[in-house]
Motif scaffolding. Structure first.
Motif, PDB file in Angstrom:
ATOM      1  N   UNK A 333     -22.698  34.420 -48.265  1.00  7.28           N
ATOM      2  CA  UNK A 333     -21.786  34.270 -47.129  1.00  7.28           C
ATOM      3  C   UNK A 333     -20.478  33.571 -47.466  1.00  7.28           C
ATOM      4  N   UNK A 334     -20.124  33.531 -48.752  1.00  9.32           N
ATOM      5  CA  UNK A 334     -18.788  33.010 -49.077  1.00  9.32           C
ATOM      6  C   UNK A 334     -17.754  33.958 -48.488  1.00  9.32           C
ATOM      7  N   UNK A 335     -18.032  35.246 -48.603  1.00 10.03           N
ATOM      8  CA  UNK A 335     -17.151  36.250 -48.001  1.00 10.03           C
ATOM      9  C   UNK A 335     -17.969  37.261 -47.241  1.00 10.03           C
ATOM     10  N   UNK A 336     -17.369  37.790 -46.202  1.00 11.04           N
ATOM     11  CA  UNK A 336     -18.030  38.849 -45.436  1.00 11.04           C
ATOM     12  C   UNK A 336     -17.955  40.158 -46.216  1.00 11.04           C
ATOM     13  N   UNK A 337     -18.922  41.008 -45.993  1.00  9.44           N
ATOM     14  CA  UNK A 337     -18.934  42.338 -46.622  1.00  9.44           C
ATOM     15  C   UNK A 337     -17.709  43.130 -46.182  1.00  9.44           C
ATOM     16  N   UNK A 338     -17.157  43.876 -47.089  1.00  8.09           N
ATOM     17  CA  UNK A 338     -16.001  44.702 -46.743  1.00  8.09           C
ATOM     18  C   UNK A 338     -15.800  45.751 -47.826  1.00  8.09           C
TER      19      UNK A 338
ATOM     20  N   UNK C 101     -17.046  31.739 -41.987  1.00 12.30           N
ATOM     21  CA  UNK C 101     -18.111  32.709 -42.266  1.00 12.30           C
ATOM     22  C   UNK C 101     -19.279  32.005 -42.955  1.00 12.30           C
ATOM     23  N   UNK C 166     -12.190  39.374 -44.178  1.00 15.97           N
ATOM     24  CA  UNK C 166     -12.074  37.956 -44.538  1.00 15.97           C
ATOM     25  C   UNK C 166     -10.659  37.445 -44.348  1.00 15.97           C
TER      26      UNK C 166
END
Ligand SMILES: Cc1ncc(C[n+]2csc(CCOP(=O)(O)OP(=O)(O)O)c2C)c(N)n1
Ligand SMILES: Cc1ncc(C[n+]2csc(CCOP(=O)(O)OP(=O)(O)O)c2C)c(N)n1
Ligand SMILES: [Mg+2]
Ligand SMILES: [Mg+2]
Lengths: 342, 328, 334
Positions: A333-338, C101, C166
């Motif tokens: 969860x450091x970064x959201x999926x994209x 997040x 993000x």
């Protein structure tokens, strides 16, 4: 979420918060979780009254003193308690702890533990509400936020952009006698009363006694409706008097857990607590009033309290039984999926 | 107001002109590419700087904004060193390091202009607090634009100044614009002075294009602050006769607005006042001439001044060497 | 078609406003003082005026409002103007957007883009010249885009506005705004997180980003023309994510590296690349790496002083020659 104006539900909601916070203090004393934390005892009526006005499209923003707001908004005490203990059963699987607790599905997308930090975010959520044509924002914060530039800038934007947001300043440091009149002095803000500040920014303001559950219910009923229909910001200062258990650096339970009998003739051994209960405890004052008026019987109240205690005991068990997250979850969860391209 | 001594009025006239002409040179040379960056001119706002600084001693503190030239000159800094700084020369106030937006003349109490809107406010509170702590009788003045009132630090500083009862004068030059946005668009609050009310900080809104009005209001405010009565705020309604920066095409202002501006010119207004008093036009022209040649000489000298030596680029990073300074 | 960097920015914003009605703009600067690009942007600003918010000088809350709106189902672009002004907004960008997040355990996303016009722009002096990418590279949770060409400015900004989930800091550079490049309409974009080989070569890799990309290309040309070296230029495009693989692959081929970076020398982007080469690429190196970066001095106003600090093509050439002539001094690891 509770039904509005139902005395039983209102009492139950306040009792749940109080009993939750007591368990929190006991768990901390027992060394079950690290770090500092803040309890909402003495302010329960505010969150309960405000959240009673909200629906599923609405947003709530809070700060480090968030347990009461979240419970009133409908969060599950077991998952909250697990989060406070840093367990995998918590809403953020132990990543937020008590200070930053958020429940996205209930319209609490983020909680900042920085003084004033949630206010710009709340303003942005109100901008989203305005764009989407649904929902309002209720932003809870403490009196110290008015010393932060962030708070001022957020109110400027809400005023300039005409956003549907209710700023709820929980001023919890007021001596009882001054709750009605205002004109209290502060070591950190020379304003005669906090509402003078937002007023200068062209935001309509109001002050309400935080120990009076009925006044709070009336006030939030009206203000949330105004924000909803007019789409413009309002500011309410809720004047509370600090619970004696909140004076030490770490919260303590003066004379143990709160007792229902204290509302009906008995009195605790400590004078400061007794005075606070008589003058400033929103729960006790409301119980007395509603029982005297015949809205609830003592037995009904007793039953509600037992249910709240049992629920919170269950939450504690859930939290203690919940495993800690696996160490490798630290990297999640450091970064959201994209996707990486258009 | 009318009982000011004649030499004082002539003094104001001279100072207004000095700033006006100085800014004219900045504008002219900027158009020729001789001024690095985008200088902001105070043309049209001179009366605020002059009227306020008339009440300051050399050791009182002045903090200025990105629109700083007028404040620095009115405080008494050397036009030559000021201009040299604006064009980046070694003889400049900051040895060419700062430029137009960062003029500092510490010896003259000019603690600094700032390129960061509202960046100067809390610094001024700090200087005022130092003066208060030392009891040396100084006060601090901070000049800022109406745009700065959108910044949270403005509000934080009002609070601190009032809370600590600091010897601090807030001077807002409300010129009706923040960059290209009019005040009606960027704020819901009509008067900047209203922001001060919650903190019990005495504030008034005055005509900032009339040097006599500014002079009188500043006199009273400074007297009160020096007596220990705490901070004050003066909102000076004024008008930026130039663009936001040199080169601004000003498409956001109407012809009518620009025409009406002429009537607000603080120099014209003082001249009219003097003429009405029966002062001879020749006297005023003599002042204009004298100031013009003085400013012209300073500017020409600055244009001849040496540029800083690149070998000195490491100077002034720290005021005392770091104990383990690595090579840069 | 040929477009400028600023036009790329303007096109990305205009097309994104049209493509996604959730997108809000807070402020309306974005293209600095580039009048061509402004003209290109203006029709969209008019057409979508109801999604463009007037921005008072309240950077902290403007940034926060962008984050909050994004958390609540919108997408937002916040014009933070000159790069140095992001410091007014740091509390929200660094301590809210980047964390939300993660701290919510994945519940909440904040697809917000902060647009900054950073860098040494000529006479900005110390308060208007910051290069903010290295500082922001220290903030997990943020994406930091540093395009060095018009094509990437267009694609990457559009990606940030429409696709990213993000918080992103999109960094333009005042002196890049007028740089032109070729854009093939409809051509697929190079994924974010991939560095771009702007020029292939055998003898030396110059690793560049943002404004140092055109300068590195100029340096590469003169190294070939005047000194006969074949020089590769790697454009990082983003520093978070950072494409270490492409850097390592390039250096594996050339054996030599110069890192051209407009951040301060200490703890800058160049320092991170050098550390990566030291940790993972030592075996490839035939000579010590060289950082061509800005000395640890605030940026001065006066042009000769600013020039002294600026990372120019000439300085990159000088650094390259040092590395190219230093082969024998490096002991190969065994
Ligand atoms: C920006 C920032 N400064 C300081 C702190 C430390 N801090 C935590 S709570 C607190 C006081 C807050 O008082 P108030 O807003 O009245 O809320 P209360 O705790 O009384 O509910 C402070 C200063 C912080 N969390 N964030
Ligand atoms: C923190 C910050 N944000 C934005 C800017 C860009 N900027 C430069 S001047 C200006 C407008 C300032 O308006 P005001 O304070 O009214 O001063 P004026 O230019 O009218 O004298 C802005 C937004 C800046 N310099 N600093
Ligand atoms: Mg408080
Ligand atoms: Mg202005």
């Amino acid at each position: 979420m509770q039904r509005k104006n139902d005395p039983g539900e209102r009492v139950a909601a306040m009792l749940r918060i109080r009993r939750f916070e007591e368990q929190c203090i006991l768990l901390s004393k027992d060394g079950q979780f690290p770090g500092h934390y803040h309890v909402y005892i003495g302010q329960e009526a505010t969150a309960v009254a405000a959240c009673a006005e909200l629906g599923t499209d609405d947003f709530v923003f809070s700060n480090w003193r968030n347990h009461g707001h979240l419970l009133a908004r409908g969060a599950a005490p077991d998952r909250m308690m697990a989060e406070i203990l840093g367990k995998a059963g918590g809403y953020a699987r132990g990543k937020s702890g008590t200070l930053h607790m958020a429940v996205r599905e209930l319209g609490v997308p983020a909680t900042s533990a920085l003084v004033g930090g949630s206010l710009p975010l709340a303003t942005g959520a109100a901008l989203a509400c305005k764009r989407q044509g649904r929902g309002v924002v209720v932003a809870f914060f403490g009196d110290a936020a008015l010393e932060e530039g962030a708070c001022y800038e957020a109110m400027i934007l809400a005023s300039l952009w005409k956003l549907p947001i209710l700023f709820v300043c929980e001023n919890n440091s007021i001596p009882p006698a001054q709750r009605q009149r205002g004109q209290y002095t502060s070591s950190t803000l020379p304003a005669a009363q906090l509402v003078d500040v937002p007023q200068a920014l062209q935001i309509r303001t109001e002050a309400v006694d935080g120990a009076d559950a009925d006044a709070l219910a009336e006030c939030f009923d009206r203000l949330v409706a105004e924000v909803r229909s007019e789409g413009t910001p309002r500011f309410v200062e809720v004047r509370c008097t600090r619970w004696p258990g909140n004076f030490p650096l770490w919260p303590e339970l003066p004379c143990g857990q709160w007792q229902l009998d204290w509302a009906f003739g008995q009195s605790p051994d400590r004078a400061d607590l007794a005075t606070w209960l008589e003058q400033s405890d929103p729960l006790l004052l409301y119980l007395r009033k509603i029982v005297a008026a015949g809205g609830l019987t003592r037995e009904q109240v007793q039953a509600l309290d037992e249910r709240a205690r049992a629920e919170m005991a269950g939450a504690v068990r859930f939290a203690l039984d919940s495993p800690f997250p696996a160490p490798e979850e630290a990297y999640q969860h450091v970064r959201a999926e994209q996707g990486a391209t258009l | 107001m009318t009982d000011l001594a004649l030499d004082k009025l002539y003094g104001f006239y001279e100072q207004l002109w000095r700033i006006r002409l100085f800014e004219g040179h900045v504008q002219r040379l900027a158009a020729k590419g001789e001024v690095p960056g985008f200088p902001h001119l105070s043309t049209g706002q001179e009366a605020v700087a002059v009227g306020v600084c008339a009440h300051l001693a050399a050791n009182d503190y002045v903090f200025s904004s990105h629109r700083a030239h007028g404040h620095v000159l009115a405080k008494g800094s050397d036009p030559y060193a000021t201009f040299a700084e604006i064009i980046g020369r070694q003889d400049g106030l900051c040895r060419g390091r700062g430029g137009s937006m960062h003029l500092v003349d510490a010896a003259n109490g000019v603690m600094g202009a700032t390129g960061v809107v509202a960046g100067n406010l809390s610094l001024a509170a700090g200087a005022a607090w130092a003066a208060q702590a030392l009891g040396d009788g100084r006060i601090a003045v901070v000049f800022f634009g109406d745009g700065a009132t959108g910044a949270g630090v403005f509000h934080e500083t009002l609070n601190l100044a009032s809370l600590w009862q600091l010897p601090l004068l807030f001077v807002c030059e409300n010129n009706g614009y923040a960059e290209f946005t009019s005040r009606e668009e960027h704020s819901k609050v009509a008067k900047v002075s209203a922001f001060a009310a919650p903190y019990h900080l005495p504030a008034e809104t005055i005509d900032g294009n009339d040097v006599l009005v500014v002079n009188a209001a500043a006199a009273a405010a400074v007297r009160s602050i020096r007596s220990g009565a705490g901070p004050r705020l003066l909102e000076c309604m004024t008008y930026r006769m130039a663009g936001h920066y040199v080169g601004d095409a000003q498409r956001y202002r109407s012809k009518e607005e620009l025409a009406a501006m002429k009537e607000k010119d603080p120099i014209d207004r003082l001249r009219a006042h003097l003429t009405q008093r029966g002062e001879p036009a020749a006297e005023l022209e003599a002042i204009e001439k004298r100031v013009a040649s003085e400013v012209q000489a300073a500017v020409e000298r600055a244009r001849q001044a040496a540029r800083p030596d690149p070998a000195t680029v490491l100077d002034y990073v720290y005021s005392q060497p770091l104990s383990t300074t690595a090579e840069a | 078609m040929k477009i400028s960097f600023a036009q790329g920015v303007a096109m990305a914003i205009s097309e994104s406003l049209a493509a996604d009605s959730r997108l809000l703009l807070i402020g309306n600067g974005f293209v600095g003082l580039n009048m061509e690009a402004r003209a290109l942007l203006e029709p969209a600003l008019r057409e979508f005026a109801d999604r463009i918010l007037v921005a008072p000088v309240s950077e902290l809350a403007l940034a926060g409002a962008g984050i909050g709106a994004a958390m609540a189902g919108q997408r937002a672009a916040v014009d933070l103007s000159t790069g140095s002004f992001i410091f007014q907004a740091f509390a929200q960008v660094v301590n809210e957007a980047a964390n939300v997040h993660y701290m919510s355990g994945g519940q909440t996303t904040a697809p917000v883009t902060f647009c900054s016009l950073a860098g040494m722009r000529s006479a900005g002096a110390a308060q208007h010249s910051h290069r903010i990418q290295a500082m922001l590279g220290q903030v997990p949770g943020l994406q930091v885009l540093v395009p060095g060409g018009a094509d990437d400015a267009y694609h990457m900004l559009k990606w940030a506005l429409l696709q990213s989930q993000n918080p992103t800091v999109f960094i333009s550079h005042a002196l890049l705004l007028g740089e032109t490049g070729e854009l093939t309409p409809g051509a697929p974009m190079l994924p974010v997180g991939k560095a771009r080989i702007r020029r292939e070569g055998r003898d030396l890799s110059i690793i560049a980003s943002s404004i140092t990309v055109p300068r590195a290309l100029e340096a590469a040309q003169s190294l070939e023309r005047d000194h006969g070296f074949s020089v590769e230029v790697v454009d990082l495009r983003s520093i978070a994510p950072l494409d270490r693989d492409t850097v390592l692959k390039s250096v594996a081929k050339t054996g030599r590296a110069v890192i051209a970076d407009e951040c301060h020398r200490s703890f800058g982007v160049a320092a991170e690349i050098a550390a990566t080469l030291a940790e993972e690429g030592l075996a490839y190196l035939k000579a010590p790496v060289c950082r061509v970066a800005v000395p640890d001095v605030p940026v001065p106003f006066s042009p000769p002083l600013e020039a002294e600090l600026t990372v120019t093509a000439d300085k990159i050439v000088a650094g390259a020659l040092k590395v190219l002539n230093a082969g024998s001094t490096m002991r190969r690891p065994v």
